[in-house]
Design an enzyme around this catalytic site. Sequence first.
Site, mmCIF file in Angstrom:
data_model
loop_
_atom_site.group_PDB
_atom_site.id
_atom_site.type_symbol
_atom_site.label_atom_id
_atom_site.label_comp_id
_atom_site.label_asym_id
_atom_site.label_seq_id
_atom_site.Cartn_x
_atom_site.Cartn_y
_atom_site.Cartn_z
ATOM 1 N N GLU A 156 0.853 -1.197 0.000
ATOM 2 C CA GLU A 156 0.000 0.000 0.000
ATOM 3 C C GLU A 156 0.881 1.236 0.000
ATOM 4 O OE1 GLU A 156 -2.793 0.586 3.145
ATOM 5 O OE2 GLU A 156 -3.759 -1.361 2.886
ATOM 6 N N GLU A 179 -14.062 5.330 -0.637
ATOM 7 C CA GLU A 179 -14.925 4.361 0.036
ATOM 8 C C GLU A 179 -15.672 5.055 1.176
ATOM 9 O OE1 GLU A 179 -12.750 0.463 0.683
ATOM 10 O OE2 GLU A 179 -11.115 1.719 -0.082
ATOM 11 N N LYS A 184 -15.538 3.685 5.026
ATOM 12 C CA LYS A 184 -14.303 3.579 5.810
ATOM 13 C C LYS A 184 -14.494 4.335 7.118
ATOM 14 C CE LYS A 184 -10.626 2.272 4.949
ATOM 15 N NZ LYS A 184 -9.537 2.757 4.101
ATOM 16 N N GLU A 242 -9.671 8.892 5.379
ATOM 17 C CA GLU A 242 -9.782 7.477 5.003
ATOM 18 C C GLU A 242 -10.785 7.256 3.872
ATOM 19 O OE1 GLU A 242 -8.002 4.773 6.089
ATOM 20 O OE2 GLU A 242 -6.736 6.257 7.074
#
Length: 344
Positions: free
Chosen positions: A265, A316, A319, A325
Amino acid sequence: MASNSSTPEKMVNIAMATILFGILMARPTGAQGLGICYGMLGNDLPPYSEVVALYQQHNIGLMRMYFPVDDALQALRGSNIGLILDVPREHLQELASSADSWVRTNVLAYWPDVKFRYIAVGNELIPDAGEAQFILPAMRNVYAALSSAGLQNDIMVSTVVHGAVLGTSDPPSAGEFTGAAQAYLVPIVQFLSSTRAPLLANIYPYFAHISDDHVSLPYALFTEPATVVQDGPYSYQNIFDAMLDATYAALEKVGASDVGIVVSESGWPSAGHAAATLENAKTYNQNLIRHVKQGSGTPRRPDKAVEVYVFAMFNENQKTGAETEKHFGLFYPSKEPVYPIDFF
């Protein structure tokens, strides 16, 4: 009248064409070394088949998926996209006893139509999570299950660590795992060495920048034109290389200099913090992709091309944690880009 016989020249041409076709068919799509993480914590994300099509549209040849989803794995069949598949933390204790059923259900049922590259046994659990104790036994069992199927040389087994496993990282040559992390990582990296698998590491210059006043924005974004850190013979103009080389130095200190690192990541959010802007996110991710494409490695490992999975494919909305995030995506759920990115 045409002859049914073939000249030697024609036979050679046919043979060469056949070999070339085989090479092209065997080659994964997209740039080698560049993947995108496919997070699914959103209630407005596209259907799995459309996600796979989006990867293919942009020639993204590698993907990381955080837990097995049958419909997503079905959509990957025949795509030739290389996959990191995570073992979710709630399955680790079970797999520490036996991994045969999990591997049969989530890997063997799709192989070879789905091109698994790595099975990531646990994500960022070392050293503090209670499940950390199950990681190595689970890794051994997953490896044994793959070996029973004759796939131990095709699919590698590893685990994912975060930057906090390093107690020291500045300068990079001083990189060293914390005592608590070493208790888990020393036997794990010995296992990785024996199976010739890499350690998976999540590396985020964004978090280094916002948590340390000494990490300037240009140093984090790959835009610093001059050397920031001179570490013996090694010169660093970006902290991504410095963080990666600090992890390599830590591996060397525990006798695992032969263990490689895959960056599982790395990314930069586009909203939710003063440093999380569209421009900064675009700059970081575009420069990271260019860095990977150059294939020049790091100052400490100049001959070892870096394999990186950018986080993440989509914003997203489910999250949790900091607002940032929800804003690491390269694409909106509508499949429109959050900002322009050239993948090649």
